[in-house]
Design an enzyme around this catalytic site. Sequence first.
Site, short mmCIF file in Angstrom:
data_model
loop_
_atom_site.label_atom_id
_atom_site.label_comp_id
_atom_site.label_asym_id
_atom_site.label_seq_id
_atom_site.Cartn_x
_atom_site.Cartn_y
_atom_site.Cartn_z
N PHE B 267 0.86 -1.19 0.00
CA PHE B 267 0.00 0.00 0.00
C PHE B 267 0.89 1.23 0.00
CE2 PHE B 267 -2.29 3.55 1.65
CZ PHE B 267 -3.56 3.42 1.12
N ASP B 376 9.12 2.83 1.57
CA ASP B 376 7.97 3.63 1.98
C ASP B 376 7.77 3.43 3.48
OD1 ASP B 376 5.44 4.53 2.67
OD2 ASP B 376 4.52 3.90 0.79
N LYS B 407 2.21 10.64 8.16
CA LYS B 407 1.54 10.16 9.37
C LYS B 407 2.18 10.72 10.65
CE LYS B 407 -0.51 5.89 7.56
NZ LYS B 407 -1.88 5.77 8.04
N THR B 431 2.18 24.23 -5.11
CA THR B 431 2.02 25.51 -4.43
C THR B 431 2.64 25.51 -3.04
OG1 THR B 431 -0.03 25.95 -5.63
CG2 THR B 431 0.35 27.24 -3.63
#
Lengths: 550, 550
Positions: B267, B376, B407, B431
């Site tokens: 994931f 990851d 997280k 941005t």
Amino acid sequence: MHCGWFSGNKHPTRSSRNRLLAAPVYCVRTEHKGKAYIFFLLLNSVRYTNMASSLLSHQMRYTVQRSLGLFVPRYRCVSKTATKSSLDFEYNGPSMKTEVPGPRSRQLMKQLNVIQNTDAIHFFCNYEDSRGNYLVDVDGNIMLDIYTQIASIPLGYNHPALFKVMQNPQNLSTFINRPALGILPPEHLPEEIERSLLSIAPRNLRKVQTMACGSCSNENAYKSIFIWYRNKERGNSKPSKKELDTCMINQEPGCPVYSILSFMGGFHGRTFGCLATTHSKSIHKLDIPSLDWPIAPFPKLKYPLEEYTRENAQEEARCLEEVEDLIVKYRKKGKNVAGIVIEPIQSEGGDNHASADFFKKLREIARKHGAAFQVDEVQTGGGSTGKFWAHEHWGMDDAADVVSFSKKMLTGGYFHKDELTPDGPYRIFNTWMGDPSKNLLLSEVLNIIKTEKLLDEVQKSGKALLNGLYDLQLRFPHIVSAARGVGTFCAIDAKNEQMRNTLIEKARSKGVVLGGCGERSIRFRPALVFKEHHAHLFLNIFNDILAELK
Amino acid sequence: MHCGWFSGNKHPTRSSRNRLLAAPVYCVRTEHKGKAYIFFLLLNSVRYTNMASSLLSHQMRYTVQRSLGLFVPRYRCVSKTATKSSLDFEYNGPSMKTEVPGPRSRQLMKQLNVIQNTDAIHFFCNYEDSRGNYLVDVDGNIMLDIYTQIASIPLGYNHPALFKVMQNPQNLSTFINRPALGILPPEHLPEEIERSLLSIAPRNLRKVQTMACGSCSNENAYKSIFIWYRNKERGNSKPSKKELDTCMINQEPGCPVYSILSFMGGFHGRTFGCLATTHSKSIHKLDIPSLDWPIAPFPKLKYPLEEYTRENAQEEARCLEEVEDLIVKYRKKGKNVAGIVIEPIQSEGGDNHASADFFKKLREIARKHGAAFQVDEVQTGGGSTGKFWAHEHWGMDDAADVVSFSKKMLTGGYFHKDELTPDGPYRIFNTWMGDPSKNLLLSEVLNIIKTEKLLDEVQKSGKALLNGLYDLQLRFPHIVSAARGVGTFCAIDAKNEQMRNTLIEKARSKGVVLGGCGERSIRFRPALVFKEHHAHLFLNIFNDILAELK
């Protein structure tokens, strides 16, 4: 000419440094051709003496020029800077101490360059001392900011109302306990969304999903569109085992090859889904794998729009025809167009406008072919066109199926029709799904927009800005052209990219922060607290720059 | 047995409601087989009387059971809850007033359902009154939170140190003036990144880019990988005109068909690029167009790992072989693998572990084929494995080219090698590019982790938790199995999905918040302030649930 002293403005918020403006203001009133003009001078401050005398000589020169008939009729002279109004906590004008980037900025660039690529950095900022429309850099330069962090600061810097939000002890928990909104929302979430986002929901769109940023908003909006479209196609029955199995390995039919139709020159973000619909500059897209999704031409109109209605209508018709052709072509390829995404004004791509008629017809094409119509208001939304949403200028009851937002809204997200609500849990989902602390600030921003009637102010200052740009392009047609805009959401073209960059650099050295867009445009993206006098202040500086380049 | 009164804990922060715990604590000391046990009872509070008597009867029951030899040797009994330590501002235990979701939660669900799909919502929370490891819901239930907003709360709720950060007037500007970090960073950015992110940078990775969330972090990490890989392929020469032109219309060679290799069960987020590498549950992927990128099998190991070393090594070898085959196969298809992305422990996919040896060999395969190796750590990073990064457990000097996070880090972002720095401005850009207000909070989180030695605490409480889970699966082998974990990053499998969901629901009704993952696993994701006594408190409740189901 009448003169008199006013007491200076001392901004009411705390600051760690002593860069505050506490200078008495000298007011000059003058008349020309029966009209009264007032301007302020700051004389009791070493810092502002230079600026004041610069403004004074500026005024003198223009008074002489105007008397000699050197100005075209609509040109606004410096004296209009006098219409200064209620934003009392900000500075009274730009003040430059060093070149920009100055020595401290350059030192920090070196320091940061060890950690990151810093090639895009303009300069480093002192946000603590920035006020309203004025951005202060780390070398003490005070600049009028007409770019506002790429159009993302709604009320200017350090608005006192937002300080109050932060100082309220009851709000602190929201800033330190970021929830997983999709599973464990805070008690006040429904009420907060009602008070903030739903209070400015586009007509017919009563559902809203918050997200962290503009890209995430568009990515998830596209996902909602694909889920909705696929459910329609399968007759709202349950997905087959084959679909459930194949989606796990990125294959059809579980991962259908549906597409989103976008426009050349459009910008919708830089993550993989968004980037497949972004076509403004090659540097955004080079080397990144993409999806074979249809790209239609966006109308290339002539400005001012009202002078070229016939040619522009033809150009728009050509583009609409191409849209339909692409939808048919992609359906034949088995890559059905599930949605169309478009900005009401292409922003990053060069401030490209299209008529309300174009958007109405495009929306009809989407409906006819069963595609969702998404209006990306990430840059245009939030009031700078003089209406809260740029698409309101189209005058439609049912303008869009999805409207995405971010930037000045402080939180990302998208409004959508009921039927685009995901049909189950965890289909549109991530850990945070936005940030309630941003909703909290947004509530106060919306409150200020309403109570201070900022949309009316935007219309006024936007008119002053655009009229001034019209005048300047008449005076300097060999340098600038195609002035255009709605509200303060204005732009002007330079004769080429190099000239555009020169104009932006020269403006910065004179205390005005501007941004470019497209190949050779300058985009104006002031905060909603940008007033007529700020427009005139800018126009005078810009006039000087153009005159120097003459 | 010795007994005595302690004064109750009154938490030091303000609250809008009167749900604070100010109950005197009754301390019970008992001995069993030469070991001393202490537990606390709260008797001077209507709310806590029930819990206290429940704990008391619990203890009595277990003392009898233990005396009768009904426990397997490693089982930890309730009395270990006595090792309560320094987190004095939190509640002393769960306290349930209603079922969950309670009436107020259900009312709010109805209200929010008008605005959004609410199918995934567990209940609504009162974050103001939540403390440390305890999450309070809107019906006044106080629950031990071992899921912490999908593993995203580092120090528990309302940590006093974070309150102090918010109350410092010098910090307020950072919360209300969000800059466009890529062009106009604040003065303190380099220093802030050095103090926070660089202080915990993985070995060999001295560059870091912040982003808003985990998905954006991975999306931009992938982009960095593609840019780096393509530059290598073109010999670091300038892109051709054809590349610049074709990228604008999503076509080769400007948009190469390169790929990222990911693993089944992995994931990495839900935006389009991330989603093409996510393969944990079909509901995440169904109906969303994707990319033809290679997907390798992730080792399916047997637990406990140390008991099945030979079989597990074989399974890992099989998967590694498949990885190499896929790289070769995709290169032949012209879809070169530019990078490999993997979680150190597959989290959403079911807490699937692999050995350090597997990761070392995989990293070598990436190197051999010129692909970047991205770890990851969005869920595993931030300390919950007992080391700051889970990949540190591999004991490698050069574990990764890219490490992404979010997280518990509060800000998203990714560390990377120097050579993965984008070769020009605006290539990796948006941005906001993160949010300095999150960096500010992160700095303080890291400070607390260091000063309070929270990684040591995690190791201790993790050991207690895992040992307890081992005991429980020995006692209830027909219900739970495959207990596994590193630090507090633990999991256990239920016999099937329905049983897993039942266990989670029953735990919630007894005041423990848990989360599921994979098909039938429960994942434990407590905050870093989760202590041994919290582990024992949970284990006792979980034991009761399992015993009831027996």
